[in-house]
Each structure stands twice: as structure tokens, then as C-alpha cells.
Motif scaffolding. Sequence first.
Motif, PDB file in Angstrom:
ATOM      1  N   ASN A   1      30.974  -0.566  14.573  1.00 59.77           N
ATOM      2  CA  ASN A   1      32.152  -0.769  13.733  1.00 59.77           C
ATOM      3  C   ASN A   1      32.238  -2.221  13.256  1.00 59.77           C
ATOM      4  O   ASN A   1      32.571  -2.498  12.094  1.00 59.77           O
ATOM      5  CB  ASN A   1      33.408  -0.392  14.528  1.00 59.77           C
ATOM      6  N   THR A   2      31.895  -3.147  14.137  1.00 60.02           N
ATOM      7  CA  THR A   2      31.965  -4.577  13.828  1.00 60.02           C
ATOM      8  C   THR A   2      31.074  -4.951  12.645  1.00 60.02           C
ATOM      9  O   THR A   2      31.441  -5.797  11.821  1.00 60.02           O
ATOM     10  CB  THR A   2      31.565  -5.399  15.078  1.00 60.02           C
ATOM     11  N   LEU A   3      29.903  -4.331  12.558  1.00 60.86           N
ATOM     12  CA  LEU A   3      28.937  -4.671  11.508  1.00 60.86           C
ATOM     13  C   LEU A   3      29.116  -3.835  10.243  1.00 60.86           C
ATOM     14  O   LEU A   3      28.305  -3.916   9.323  1.00 60.86           O
ATOM     15  CB  LEU A   3      27.507  -4.516  12.036  1.00 60.86           C
ATOM     16  N   HIS A   4      30.190  -3.040  10.200  1.00 65.69           N
ATOM     17  CA  HIS A   4      30.410  -2.133   9.061  1.00 65.69           C
ATOM     18  C   HIS A   4      30.544  -2.900   7.747  1.00 65.69           C
ATOM     19  O   HIS A   4      29.973  -2.518   6.727  1.00 65.69           O
ATOM     20  CB  HIS A   4      31.662  -1.281   9.317  1.00 65.69           C
ATOM     21  N   HIS A   5      31.313  -3.979   7.757  1.00 66.59           N
ATOM     22  CA  HIS A   5      31.482  -4.788   6.547  1.00 66.59           C
ATOM     23  C   HIS A   5      30.361  -5.821   6.475  1.00 66.59           C
ATOM     24  O   HIS A   5      30.242  -6.690   7.336  1.00 66.59           O
ATOM     25  CB  HIS A   5      32.840  -5.486   6.543  1.00 66.59           C
ATOM     26  N   LYS A   6      29.540  -5.697   5.434  1.00 63.63           N
ATOM     27  CA  LYS A   6      28.395  -6.591   5.274  1.00 63.63           C
ATOM     28  C   LYS A   6      28.786  -7.839   4.472  1.00 63.63           C
ATOM     29  O   LYS A   6      29.677  -7.796   3.629  1.00 63.63           O
ATOM     30  CB  LYS A   6      27.251  -5.873   4.552  1.00 63.63           C
ATOM     31  N   ILE A   7      28.085  -8.913   4.742  1.00 66.02           N
ATOM     32  CA  ILE A   7      28.256 -10.144   3.970  1.00 66.02           C
ATOM     33  C   ILE A   7      27.788  -9.893   2.527  1.00 66.02           C
ATOM     34  O   ILE A   7      26.722  -9.316   2.308  1.00 66.02           O
ATOM     35  CB  ILE A   7      27.434 -11.284   4.605  1.00 66.02           C
ATOM     36  N   SER A   8      28.600 -10.317   1.553  1.00 60.46           N
ATOM     37  CA  SER A   8      28.300 -10.024   0.139  1.00 60.46           C
ATOM     38  C   SER A   8      27.367 -11.054  -0.495  1.00 60.46           C
ATOM     39  O   SER A   8      27.734 -11.776  -1.431  1.00 60.46           O
ATOM     40  CB  SER A   8      29.607  -9.918  -0.653  1.00 60.46           C
TER      41      SER A   8
ATOM     42  N   LYS B   1      37.845 -11.487   0.970  1.00 58.37           N
ATOM     43  CA  LYS B   1      38.368 -10.903   2.198  1.00 58.37           C
ATOM     44  C   LYS B   1      37.300 -10.065   2.909  1.00 58.37           C
ATOM     45  O   LYS B   1      36.989 -10.304   4.078  1.00 58.37           O
ATOM     46  CB  LYS B   1      39.606 -10.048   1.913  1.00 58.37           C
ATOM     47  N   TYR B   2      36.753  -9.077   2.187  1.00 59.19           N
ATOM     48  CA  TYR B   2      35.800  -8.167   2.836  1.00 59.19           C
ATOM     49  C   TYR B   2      34.344  -8.597   2.693  1.00 59.19           C
ATOM     50  O   TYR B   2      33.482  -8.077   3.402  1.00 59.19           O
ATOM     51  CB  TYR B   2      35.992  -6.741   2.297  1.00 59.19           C
ATOM     52  N   GLY B   3      34.071  -9.545   1.817  1.00 60.82           N
ATOM     53  CA  GLY B   3      32.695  -9.998   1.639  1.00 60.82           C
ATOM     54  C   GLY B   3      32.329 -11.202   2.466  1.00 60.82           C
ATOM     55  O   GLY B   3      31.156 -11.522   2.639  1.00 60.82           O
ATOM     56  N   ALA B   4      33.350 -11.899   3.009  1.00 63.05           N
ATOM     57  CA  ALA B   4      33.081 -13.110   3.798  1.00 63.05           C
ATOM     58  C   ALA B   4      33.989 -13.196   5.022  1.00 63.05           C
ATOM     59  O   ALA B   4      33.516 -13.234   6.159  1.00 63.05           O
ATOM     60  CB  ALA B   4      33.255 -14.357   2.929  1.00 63.05           C
ATOM     61  N   TYR B   5      35.304 -13.225   4.795  1.00 66.15           N
ATOM     62  CA  TYR B   5      36.261 -13.469   5.881  1.00 66.15           C
ATOM     63  C   TYR B   5      36.193 -12.398   6.983  1.00 66.15           C
ATOM     64  O   TYR B   5      36.010 -12.728   8.172  1.00 66.15           O
ATOM     65  CB  TYR B   5      37.673 -13.558   5.297  1.00 66.15           C
ATOM     66  N   ILE B   6      36.330 -11.126   6.620  1.00 65.28           N
ATOM     67  CA  ILE B   6      36.370 -10.054   7.626  1.00 65.28           C
ATOM     68  C   ILE B   6      35.063  -9.952   8.413  1.00 65.28           C
ATOM     69  O   ILE B   6      35.093  -9.820   9.651  1.00 65.28           O
ATOM     70  CB  ILE B   6      36.750  -8.703   6.982  1.00 65.28           C
ATOM     71  N   PRO B   7      33.878 -10.011   7.780  1.00 68.10           N
ATOM     72  CA  PRO B   7      32.643  -9.966   8.579  1.00 68.10           C
ATOM     73  C   PRO B   7      32.549 -11.091   9.616  1.00 68.10           C
ATOM     74  O   PRO B   7      32.078 -10.867  10.737  1.00 68.10           O
ATOM     75  CB  PRO B   7      31.536 -10.090   7.525  1.00 68.10           C
ATOM     76  N   ILE B   8      33.007 -12.299   9.262  1.00 67.50           N
ATOM     77  CA  ILE B   8      32.975 -13.410  10.217  1.00 67.50           C
ATOM     78  C   ILE B   8      33.971 -13.156  11.350  1.00 67.50           C
ATOM     79  O   ILE B   8      33.638 -13.301  12.529  1.00 67.50           O
ATOM     80  CB  ILE B   8      33.274 -14.752   9.510  1.00 67.50           C
ATOM     81  N   VAL B   9      35.195 -12.779  10.998  1.00 68.60           N
ATOM     82  CA  VAL B   9      36.226 -12.456  11.996  1.00 68.60           C
ATOM     83  C   VAL B   9      35.718 -11.384  12.969  1.00 68.60           C
ATOM     84  O   VAL B   9      35.844 -11.512  14.191  1.00 68.60           O
ATOM     85  CB  VAL B   9      37.517 -11.953  11.297  1.00 68.60           C
TER      86      VAL B   9
ATOM     87  N   CYS C   1      28.441 -20.554   3.236  1.00 68.26           N
ATOM     88  CA  CYS C   1      29.298 -19.794   4.149  1.00 68.26           C
ATOM     89  C   CYS C   1      28.710 -18.413   4.423  1.00 68.26           C
ATOM     90  O   CYS C   1      28.641 -17.963   5.573  1.00 68.26           O
ATOM     91  CB  CYS C   1      30.701 -19.662   3.531  1.00 68.26           C
ATOM     92  N   LEU C   2      28.253 -17.744   3.367  1.00 63.71           N
ATOM     93  CA  LEU C   2      27.713 -16.387   3.500  1.00 63.71           C
ATOM     94  C   LEU C   2      26.398 -16.372   4.271  1.00 63.71           C
ATOM     95  O   LEU C   2      26.140 -15.446   5.061  1.00 63.71           O
ATOM     96  CB  LEU C   2      27.533 -15.751   2.119  1.00 63.71           C
ATOM     97  N   ARG C   3      25.569 -17.395   4.065  1.00 66.88           N
ATOM     98  CA  ARG C   3      24.317 -17.461   4.832  1.00 66.88           C
ATOM     99  C   ARG C   3      24.619 -17.604   6.332  1.00 66.88           C
ATOM    100  O   ARG C   3      23.955 -16.992   7.169  1.00 66.88           O
ATOM    101  CB  ARG C   3      23.443 -18.626   4.330  1.00 66.88           C
ATOM    102  N   SER C   4      25.626 -18.418   6.660  1.00 64.04           N
ATOM    103  CA  SER C   4      26.038 -18.541   8.071  1.00 64.04           C
ATOM    104  C   SER C   4      26.566 -17.213   8.590  1.00 64.04           C
ATOM    105  O   SER C   4      26.330 -16.844   9.739  1.00 64.04           O
ATOM    106  CB  SER C   4      27.131 -19.613   8.213  1.00 64.04           C
ATOM    107  N   GLY C   5      27.296 -16.482   7.727  1.00 65.65           N
ATOM    108  CA  GLY C   5      27.830 -15.176   8.117  1.00 65.65           C
ATOM    109  C   GLY C   5      26.731 -14.173   8.418  1.00 65.65           C
ATOM    110  O   GLY C   5      26.840 -13.381   9.366  1.00 65.65           O
ATOM    111  N   ILE C   6      25.671 -14.200   7.635  1.00 70.42           N
ATOM    112  CA  ILE C   6      24.534 -13.297   7.876  1.00 70.42           C
ATOM    113  C   ILE C   6      23.878 -13.635   9.213  1.00 70.42           C
ATOM    114  O   ILE C   6      23.550 -12.735  10.007  1.00 70.42           O
ATOM    115  CB  ILE C   6      23.514 -13.400   6.714  1.00 70.42           C
TER     116      ILE C   6
END
Length: 361
Positions: free
Chosen positions: A216-223, A245-253, A336-341
Motif C-alpha cells: 500500500n505504501t508504494l502505491h503512489h509512484k514518484i512522478s 500532492k500525489y506525485g511527490a509529497y504523498i510518496p515521501i510521507v 526532490c523526485l530523484r530523492s523520493g525514488i
Amino acid sequence: MKHLSMEQILERIYLSEQFDEMRITRDQVHEMFREHLLFSHTPELGRKVNAIHDAFIQRTIELAEHMLEDEGYGKPPVPYAFILFGSGGRSEQTLWSDQDNGLIYGESAEHLEEYVEAYFIKLVDCILQGLDALGYPPCEGNVISSNKQWRKPITGYTGMMLGWLQEPDWENVRYLLIMADMRCIYGSQDLVDQLKGAFLTYVQEHPGILNQLLSNTLHHKISLGIFGQLITERYGEDAGGFDIKYGAYIPIVNGIRLLAIQAGITHSSTSQRIKLLKEGAFIPEQQANEWLQAFGVALRLRDLTPFQLENEMYTTRGKLGADQLTKEVKHELKQCLRSGIELQKYVKRSIVSHIEEKKVR
């Protein structure tokens, strides 16, 4: 209003005697802070916004209690905790956050269960009327204290949570992760601590549950595309914009939350979770610092998304407009997104190796 200090704003809120009076203050504060966010966003500004949200909600609850007393229902028959979930639970609300809340109450040896339940139904009704008047829209997913699922005695909450843990299908896991972010904003912190403690103890004793939480945690992917390009909105009024929100913030959270659950950390704030994970040597210092920086960028850009007033409610679609994606914004967003991945990859490795290690033991 522009010249009021935080102390003066909070004093104005806590001296309010009517919901309508607080709404005037909220509208004025909203404009003042919106201006600041556009020109000089800082983490301190975000903390102030959340302190003000907390004050509005706390005063709303106090006024609701007074209303019930005036109507002859007396004081609360048992201790209770009014809790926030979502960004409110994590102390990460934007100026226009919605309502994600619940209510836990204690057991009573003196009053019938029906009497206690009836009191809290009335109290919640008054609280939500107040929050509605203040312009907080109800949660679209119905995670709200007027829904009986999120308004229970502590035994009911504990039983519900254990049921979800023992049958971890997709929906139940979603609810568990919502509960992991709960924060007591008013009332008995002890009730919330009991519930969080039971959750984390179960995870420690049954590490296999982390597999379901991971999915469930990995459901939202980094955009971010495979060639390093931003994945922007293709259609509609947000075409060309970016879903921060869903492309960066939520995946990190989500990633940080699962690492915190694995480590047995009870704090709900994402930045505090990262700091505690670093201090406890659960994650390397360099990665912790990179994730803190990435999270800060996601928070700042999320705070800059356009908002609208719909039926007197403050709302946002959580997306940066195409015109906001300047060269500088794109550059820091991509970092930011590269760090999220990397975070999502790290979380997967960490959970898988943790479960394997527990099996060996």
C-alpha cells in the motif's frame, strides 16, 4: 491584521465565543499567510500555519463542550481524545486542508454505554458544525468523527484495529496507515498512546504484516519519467501542471511513515520521523538529510498550489499550475523526485531484509 503577532492571533482565536467570529479571523489570517507563502516560504511559516489550525480546532471543541453544557447535557461523561488524521495528524496542513478526524473515548463504570455514545454523537455534531462554519471541508473518504467507524470507545478502536491487522486486505491496510498518523489535538493523550502502542507492539510481534503495509505504501509512484522528465497533467484545467500532492509529497510521507512503523517510532510528523530515524541509527545520516531536504521542497511547493473557495470551503486540487513550473522550480522539483525514488527503493529493501532477518531468528 497584517501587523498582528502570532500571540495576538492565537489570543483572538481563544477569546472567540462564536464560530462566526472565528471564521472572520480565519479569513483574515488566510490572506495574511497566503501573501507570506508567495514571497518568503519558510519551515517556520509552515509551523505557524499548523499552530493556528490547531488553535481553531481546539477552540471549536471547547465551544462545542460549552454548547452542550448550556443545553443541559453536562460535561463529558468520560475522558476522550479528539484526534486528527492525514496532514493534520502529521502537523503538515496547508492553509486549505480538509477535515480528517476521529474521537476515542474511555469506558464508564457509572454511565450506560448508550448514554455515553449519545453524548459524543451530540458533541461531534457541534464540533463539525463549527469546523464547517470555519471553512474546513469534510474528508471525501468519510474519515470523520460523524462516521461511527471513527467515533468509538478505546476498546472498540482497539478491537477494530486488531481486526484490520489480522485481515490485512487492501482497504484494512489503508485504514491502518491512516491510524498510524493520528495525533491527539484535544483531550486524553493517554487514549491515543494506548492505541498507538497496541499497533506498534503487534507489528513488532508479527513483522510479516510489514509486507502488506509495504504494498500500500508504494502505491503512489514518484512522478518522474525514466528519462528524468516531470510527468505532468495531460488533460483538463490542470493540463501542463504537476500533481505535487500525489506525485511527490504523498510518496515521501508514505515511505517515511513505514520506516517509522518498522522502527517503532510513535511520532506522526514526517520531519520528526526522519530525525528520529537518523538519531536511532535506523537510516544513514546522509540519506536522512537528503530526504529532509526533499520533503521540505515538497512541502513548500504544496503550499503554493492554487486554492479556491467552494460553498465557503477552502479547497485545493493539490496541483501546481503550468505557469508555476519555472526553470528553477523544475530543477529543484526534479532533485526532490530523484530523492523520493531512492527513498521508495530504500523502503522496499529495508522491509524485505527486516522480514527475512526475523524469519531467521
